[in-house]
Write a protein that holds these residues in place. Sequence first.
Motif, PDB file in Angstrom:
ATOM      1  N   UNK A   1      10.062   8.074   8.569  1.00  0.00           N
ATOM      2  CA  UNK A   1      10.732   7.018   7.051  1.00  0.00           C
ATOM      3  C   UNK A   1       9.939   6.209   6.835  1.00  0.00           C
ATOM      4  N   UNK A   2       8.757   5.586   7.560  1.00  0.00           N
ATOM      5  CA  UNK A   2       8.196   4.264   7.129  1.00  0.00           C
ATOM      6  C   UNK A   2       6.699   4.454   5.918  1.00  0.00           C
ATOM      7  N   UNK A   3       5.891   5.772   6.798  1.00  0.00           N
ATOM      8  CA  UNK A   3       4.977   5.872   6.243  1.00  0.00           C
ATOM      9  C   UNK A   3       4.937   6.822   4.773  1.00  0.00           C
ATOM     10  N   UNK A   4       6.242   7.658   4.928  1.00  0.00           N
ATOM     11  CA  UNK A   4       6.516   8.864   4.051  1.00  0.00           C
ATOM     12  C   UNK A   4       6.752   7.519   2.325  1.00  0.00           C
ATOM     13  N   UNK A   5       7.867   6.570   2.447  1.00  0.00           N
ATOM     14  CA  UNK A   5       7.884   5.355   1.277  1.00  0.00           C
ATOM     15  C   UNK A   5       6.817   4.589   0.696  1.00  0.00           C
ATOM     16  N   UNK A   6       5.562   4.260   2.076  1.00  0.00           N
ATOM     17  CA  UNK A   6       4.371   3.500   2.102  1.00  0.00           C
ATOM     18  C   UNK A   6       4.570   4.372   0.794  1.00  0.00           C
ATOM     19  N   UNK A   7       3.635   5.476   0.755  1.00  0.00           N
ATOM     20  CA  UNK A   7       4.003   6.567   0.205  1.00  0.00           C
ATOM     21  C   UNK A   7       2.957   6.845  -1.232  1.00  0.00           C
ATOM     22  N   UNK A   8       4.970   6.502  -0.705  1.00  0.00           N
ATOM     23  CA  UNK A   8       5.574   6.743  -2.369  1.00  0.00           C
ATOM     24  C   UNK A   8       5.388   5.733  -2.917  1.00  0.00           C
ATOM     25  N   UNK A   9       6.076   4.462  -2.611  1.00  0.00           N
ATOM     26  CA  UNK A   9       5.913   3.418  -3.682  1.00  0.00           C
ATOM     27  C   UNK A   9       4.505   2.556  -3.416  1.00  0.00           C
ATOM     28  N   UNK A  10       3.408   2.664  -2.199  1.00  0.00           N
ATOM     29  CA  UNK A  10       2.694   1.943  -2.951  1.00  0.00           C
ATOM     30  C   UNK A  10       1.106   3.332  -3.315  1.00  0.00           C
ATOM     31  N   UNK A  11       1.279   4.464  -3.531  1.00  0.00           N
ATOM     32  CA  UNK A  11       0.065   5.605  -3.432  1.00  0.00           C
ATOM     33  C   UNK A  11      -0.291   6.345  -2.617  1.00  0.00           C
ATOM     34  N   UNK A  12      -1.032   7.308  -2.625  1.00  0.00           N
ATOM     35  CA  UNK A  12      -1.640   7.993  -1.677  1.00  0.00           C
ATOM     36  C   UNK A  12      -2.496   7.740  -1.277  1.00  0.00           C
ATOM     37  N   UNK A  13      -2.861   7.901   0.731  1.00  0.00           N
ATOM     38  CA  UNK A  13      -3.917   7.573   1.320  1.00  0.00           C
ATOM     39  C   UNK A  13      -3.644   6.322   1.881  1.00  0.00           C
ATOM     40  N   UNK A  14      -2.500   5.840   1.937  1.00  0.00           N
ATOM     41  CA  UNK A  14      -1.843   4.256   2.472  1.00  0.00           C
ATOM     42  C   UNK A  14      -2.365   4.811   4.200  1.00  0.00           C
ATOM     43  N   UNK A  15      -1.892   6.153   4.608  1.00  0.00           N
ATOM     44  CA  UNK A  15      -2.579   6.007   5.889  1.00  0.00           C
ATOM     45  C   UNK A  15      -4.486   5.701   6.315  1.00  0.00           C
ATOM     46  N   UNK A  16      -4.664   6.862   5.532  1.00  0.00           N
ATOM     47  CA  UNK A  16      -6.073   6.383   5.286  1.00  0.00           C
ATOM     48  C   UNK A  16      -7.010   4.779   5.333  1.00  0.00           C
ATOM     49  N   UNK A  17      -5.990   3.940   4.356  1.00  0.00           N
ATOM     50  CA  UNK A  17      -6.716   2.639   3.980  1.00  0.00           C
ATOM     51  C   UNK A  17      -6.244   1.922   5.159  1.00  0.00           C
ATOM     52  N   UNK A  18      -4.870   2.221   6.085  1.00  0.00           N
ATOM     53  CA  UNK A  18      -4.407   0.782   7.193  1.00  0.00           C
ATOM     54  C   UNK A  18      -5.646   1.857   7.913  1.00  0.00           C
ATOM     55  N   UNK A  19      -5.911   2.912   8.568  1.00  0.00           N
ATOM     56  CA  UNK A  19      -6.655   3.468   9.521  1.00  0.00           C
ATOM     57  C   UNK A  19      -8.711   2.937   9.369  1.00  0.00           C
ATOM     58  N   UNK A  20      -8.775   2.564   7.892  1.00  0.00           N
ATOM     59  CA  UNK A  20      -9.763   1.418   7.621  1.00  0.00           C
ATOM     60  C   UNK A  20      -9.797   0.166   7.812  1.00  0.00           C
ATOM     61  N   UNK A  21      -8.267  -0.519   7.795  1.00  0.00           N
ATOM     62  CA  UNK A  21      -8.461  -1.743   7.928  1.00  0.00           C
ATOM     63  C   UNK A  21      -8.469  -1.538   9.508  1.00  0.00           C
ATOM     64  N   UNK A  22      -8.257  -0.404  10.334  1.00  0.00           N
ATOM     65  CA  UNK A  22      -8.353  -1.043  11.498  1.00  0.00           C
ATOM     66  C   UNK A  22      -8.949  -1.191  12.310  1.00  0.00           C
ATOM     67  N   UNK A  23     -10.235  -0.200  11.704  1.00  0.00           N
ATOM     68  CA  UNK A  23     -11.836  -0.128  12.210  1.00  0.00           C
ATOM     69  C   UNK A  23     -12.614  -1.699  12.087  1.00  0.00           C
ATOM     70  N   UNK A  24     -11.784  -2.061  10.385  1.00  0.00           N
ATOM     71  CA  UNK A  24     -13.363  -4.398  10.125  1.00  0.00           C
ATOM     72  C   UNK A  24     -12.223  -4.778  10.961  1.00  0.00           C
ATOM     73  N   UNK A  25     -11.166  -4.802  11.418  1.00  0.00           N
ATOM     74  CA  UNK A  25     -10.355  -5.758  12.822  1.00  0.00           C
ATOM     75  C   UNK A  25     -10.968  -5.699  13.961  1.00  0.00           C
TER      76      UNK A  25
END
Length: 382
Positions: A207-231
């Motif tokens: 439910x959550x990730x598909x909404x984020x992809x639809x509203x914020x654009x594709x590759x949200x999962x990749x952006x979150x994973x990239x944020x995790x690496x920086x953190x």
Amino acid sequence: MENGAVGPDPAVAAVRLAVRGTLREIEPGDLVLVACSGGADSLALAGALAFEAARSGHRAGGITVDHGLQEGSAERAAGVVRTMAGLGLDPVEAVRVAVGTSGGPEAAARDARYTALADAAARHRAAAVLLGHTLDDQAETVLLGLARGSGARSLAGMPKAAGRYRRPLLDLDRDLIRRACLAMGLAPWDDPHNGDPAFARVRVRRDVLPVLERELGPRVAAALARTARMLRDDADALDAWAERALREATVPAGAPTPRSAGGSPPAETGEGAAHGRRAGASPREAGGAAVPTADARTEKAPSALRVGALAELPRAVRTRVLRRAAIAAGSPPGTLAAVHIDAADALVTAWRGQSHVDLPGRVRVWRRYEKLLFGPSESSEI
């Protein structure tokens, strides 16, 4: 499957390349185990490990964990063992575990699984255990940590390597890995629990990730994973700083740590009294129970940190130091929450004569003579 002179399917090539990179970190001849549930991610990982290990000089085996939570789980586990053996993995085995209830069903199953994997790795003297977590799993982990209000370490997600565990597929998305699994001619099993909305991770995935992809654009999962690496980089640096700060703030063993016989602490002066604002006391703090008064000659001396050294640290480092000191004193990491560390921090930064702070595991923190002390609570006062 292979495509003649053209080479393997691109998805298969990507998974194999990821495994190849992991094997470069392990000595040839060592045994590497793959944890395989029979799902697409771990099956693709098993297939890639079998292919790459035969070329790199590593020994490769597989373990599947039967949680016993669904009808027919033993038969499915036996099928996974046959598949792994068919790939050329050796040794292969299924391990049956008893799942408890501590921390909820997801946490209990995870604890049982990792215990079984650790036991299997020790039994077979494996140098590493490969886990099939993907970029999508990482994104889900970050969102779950964000929803819990967790700190940078939790938002940093899963590491690529931790002890003997390795996650080669953490930079690859789930769709690519599933394509690789099918291209290898492997038939994955889709665990019905992975679609059960009773689990928070499933709701995030469905439910959550598909909404984020639809509203914020594709590759949200990749952006979150990239944020995790920086953190993770930030958290690693802060943790290293905290380790040094803990050593520097610790009062040497044998140094005097005076204690008041009554519940009212002596007045503090100097740098410790001037830091911070008034912090609201929790109900337990407001109770005003006396500090332990056992004879110091027979009681093990509590660990002590210099308040002045703690007060000079940035909060992000100081709270890490306090957490380490609490765990070293016996407070269980799994139940030691931010609210406990905040209360202990107030003894440093918002000192107004608070009596003490009680932490999980019957650990007490109190302040005396410019020292912050960590020791056992008296059972009659908990």
